[in-house]
Design a protein around this motif. Structure first.
Motif, PDB file in Angstrom:
ATOM      1  N   THR A   1       2.336   7.870   7.500  1.00  0.00           N
ATOM      2  CA  THR A   1       3.196   6.695   7.643  1.00  0.00           C
ATOM      3  C   THR A   1       4.409   6.806   6.731  1.00  0.00           C
ATOM      4  N   LEU A   2       4.214   7.313   5.522  1.00  0.00           N
ATOM      5  CA  LEU A   2       5.344   7.536   4.622  1.00  0.00           C
ATOM      6  C   LEU A   2       6.332   8.541   5.221  1.00  0.00           C
TER       7      LEU A   2
ATOM      8  N   TYR B   1      -8.402  -0.188   3.333  1.00  0.00           N
ATOM      9  CA  TYR B   1      -8.950   0.417   4.555  1.00  0.00           C
ATOM     10  C   TYR B   1      -8.738  -0.463   5.784  1.00  0.00           C
ATOM     11  N   LEU B   2      -8.459  -1.734   5.601  1.00  0.00           N
ATOM     12  CA  LEU B   2      -8.135  -2.590   6.747  1.00  0.00           C
ATOM     13  C   LEU B   2      -6.776  -2.218   7.331  1.00  0.00           C
ATOM     14  N   HIS B   3      -5.936  -1.600   6.506  1.00  0.00           N
ATOM     15  CA  HIS B   3      -4.587  -1.243   6.938  1.00  0.00           C
ATOM     16  C   HIS B   3      -4.426   0.238   7.264  1.00  0.00           C
ATOM     17  N   PHE B   4      -5.167   1.094   6.569  1.00  0.00           N
ATOM     18  CA  PHE B   4      -5.041   2.535   6.765  1.00  0.00           C
ATOM     19  C   PHE B   4      -6.416   3.186   6.714  1.00  0.00           C
ATOM     20  N   LYS B   5      -6.638   4.139   7.612  1.00  0.00           N
ATOM     21  CA  LYS B   5      -7.920   4.830   7.717  1.00  0.00           C
ATOM     22  C   LYS B   5      -8.249   5.640   6.467  1.00  0.00           C
ATOM     23  N   ASN B   6      -7.220   6.304   5.897  1.00  0.00           N
ATOM     24  CA  ASN B   6      -7.415   7.174   4.734  1.00  0.00           C
ATOM     25  C   ASN B   6      -6.058   7.504   4.127  1.00  0.00           C
ATOM     26  N   LYS B   7      -6.055   8.290   3.067  1.00  0.00           N
ATOM     27  CA  LYS B   7      -4.776   8.591   2.412  1.00  0.00           C
ATOM     28  C   LYS B   7      -3.909   9.506   3.270  1.00  0.00           C
ATOM     29  N   GLU B   8      -4.516  10.273   4.157  1.00  0.00           N
ATOM     30  CA  GLU B   8      -3.737  11.096   5.078  1.00  0.00           C
ATOM     31  C   GLU B   8      -2.926  10.209   6.027  1.00  0.00           C
TER      32      GLU B   8
ATOM     33  N   VAL C   1       0.845  -1.201   0.000  1.00  0.00           N
ATOM     34  CA  VAL C   1       0.000   0.000   0.000  1.00  0.00           C
ATOM     35  C   VAL C   1       0.880   1.252   0.000  1.00  0.00           C
ATOM     36  N   LEU C   2       1.913   1.259   0.840  1.00  0.00           N
ATOM     37  CA  LEU C   2       2.783   2.433   0.928  1.00  0.00           C
ATOM     38  C   LEU C   2       3.536   2.672  -0.382  1.00  0.00           C
ATOM     39  N   THR C   3       4.019   1.603  -0.976  1.00  0.00           N
ATOM     40  CA  THR C   3       4.727   1.731  -2.255  1.00  0.00           C
ATOM     41  C   THR C   3       3.787   2.255  -3.342  1.00  0.00           C
ATOM     42  N   ALA C   4       2.590   1.685  -3.393  1.00  0.00           N
ATOM     43  CA  ALA C   4       1.602   2.129  -4.384  1.00  0.00           C
ATOM     44  C   ALA C   4       1.197   3.579  -4.132  1.00  0.00           C
ATOM     45  N   ALA C   5       1.049   3.938  -2.873  1.00  0.00           N
ATOM     46  CA  ALA C   5       0.654   5.308  -2.533  1.00  0.00           C
ATOM     47  C   ALA C   5       1.739   6.294  -2.958  1.00  0.00           C
ATOM     48  N   TRP C   6       2.996   5.977  -2.663  1.00  0.00           N
ATOM     49  CA  TRP C   6       4.066   6.890  -3.043  1.00  0.00           C
ATOM     50  C   TRP C   6       4.114   7.070  -4.555  1.00  0.00           C
ATOM     51  N   THR C   7       3.935   5.972  -5.279  1.00  0.00           N
ATOM     52  CA  THR C   7       3.920   6.044  -6.743  1.00  0.00           C
ATOM     53  C   THR C   7       2.765   6.931  -7.221  1.00  0.00           C
ATOM     54  N   ALA C   8       1.594   6.728  -6.644  1.00  0.00           N
ATOM     55  CA  ALA C   8       0.426   7.525  -7.034  1.00  0.00           C
ATOM     56  C   ALA C   8       0.596   8.997  -6.657  1.00  0.00           C
ATOM     57  N   PHE C   9       1.081   9.260  -5.442  1.00  0.00           N
ATOM     58  CA  PHE C   9       1.283  10.649  -5.015  1.00  0.00           C
ATOM     59  C   PHE C   9       2.293  11.343  -5.931  1.00  0.00           C
TER      60      PHE C   9
ATOM     61  N   THR D   1      -4.851  11.982  -6.017  1.00  0.00           N
ATOM     62  CA  THR D   1      -4.742  10.543  -5.774  1.00  0.00           C
ATOM     63  C   THR D   1      -5.939  10.083  -4.959  1.00  0.00           C
ATOM     64  N   SER D   2      -6.575   9.024  -5.413  1.00  0.00           N
ATOM     65  CA  SER D   2      -7.711   8.463  -4.679  1.00  0.00           C
ATOM     66  C   SER D   2      -7.300   7.153  -4.005  1.00  0.00           C
ATOM     67  N   MET D   3      -8.099   6.716  -3.076  1.00  0.00           N
ATOM     68  CA  MET D   3      -7.850   5.420  -2.447  1.00  0.00           C
ATOM     69  C   MET D   3      -7.966   4.310  -3.486  1.00  0.00           C
ATOM     70  N   ASP D   4      -8.789   4.503  -4.512  1.00  0.00           N
ATOM     71  CA  ASP D   4      -8.873   3.524  -5.605  1.00  0.00           C
ATOM     72  C   ASP D   4      -7.538   3.419  -6.340  1.00  0.00           C
TER      73      ASP D   4
END
Length: 192
Positions: A58-59, A46-53, A13-21, A29-32
């Motif tokens: 965490t990043l 959402y089982l791992h993180f409440k939201n993108k914030e 999730v973190l790797t994907a989020a950094w790439t998306a951001f 960037t959306s949660m999708d």
């Protein structure tokens, strides 16, 4: 952006989020987007993180943990004062700096850092400053550096200058050059 000791699904999730951001910016960037990049469903994310914030915070925590480890290793290594400071200051920016500065959304990500992870940044900067202060005190006690001010004050100035370089650099190459110049300047000023 790999973080030690983290669950593999959270890491995905973190790797994907950094790439998306980096690709779309934080706001767009959306949660999708993050879920697709992680190869998971949105409810699974959402089982791992409440939201993108929460993901972003965490990043930022991971960045500071990595920076602390890199700085500590650089300051403990053998070598000249200039080499130690150059390596420590490079570690202060870390690998994330190149990625962020190469992104067309780099400035947005820097601004987002303060608004979304301000408290995490304050804590992280305090930890980095304390690391530099302890090292400066130990080096002064051993007669390897001379301090024109209290180690805590010198460490605070070091961190503030590195932050200023980060915010004013025209790109990653300029950032690296300025950090290198700053390390040389500090080494010359601190030389016993």
């Amino acid at each position: 952006m790999n973080m030690a000791g983290i669950d593999p699904k959270q890491q995905a999730v973190l790797t994907a989020a950094w790439t998306a951001f980096s690709t779309y910016g934080f706001r767009k960037t959306s949660m999708d987007d993050i879920a697709k990049g992680a190869g998971m469903s949105r409810p699974a994310v959402y089982l791992h993180f409440k939201n993108k914030e929460a993901i972003f915070r965490t990043l930022v925590q991971g960045y500071y943990a990595r920076a602390q480890a890199d700085i500590a290793a650089a300051l403990a290594a053998d070598g000249s004062l200039g080499a130690k400071l150059a390596a420590a200051f490079a570690g202060h920016g870390g690998a994330a700096m190149e990625s962020m500065m190469s992104s067309p959304h780099g400035m947005e990500l820097l601004e987002t850092s303060m608004s979304v992870a301000g408290e995490t940044i304050v804590e992280g900067e305090a930890a980095l400053s304390a690391l530099y202060a302890a090292w400066l005190q130990a080096e002064a006690d051993a007669g390897r550096v001379k301090l024109p001010a209290a180690p805590q004050d010198m460490a605070r100035v070091i961190c503030a200058c590195l932050k200023g370089i980060k915010k004013s650099a025209a790109g990653y190459a300029a950032y690296r050059a300025d950090v290198s110049s700053y390390a040389a300047l500090c080494a010359q000023a601190l030389e016993a």
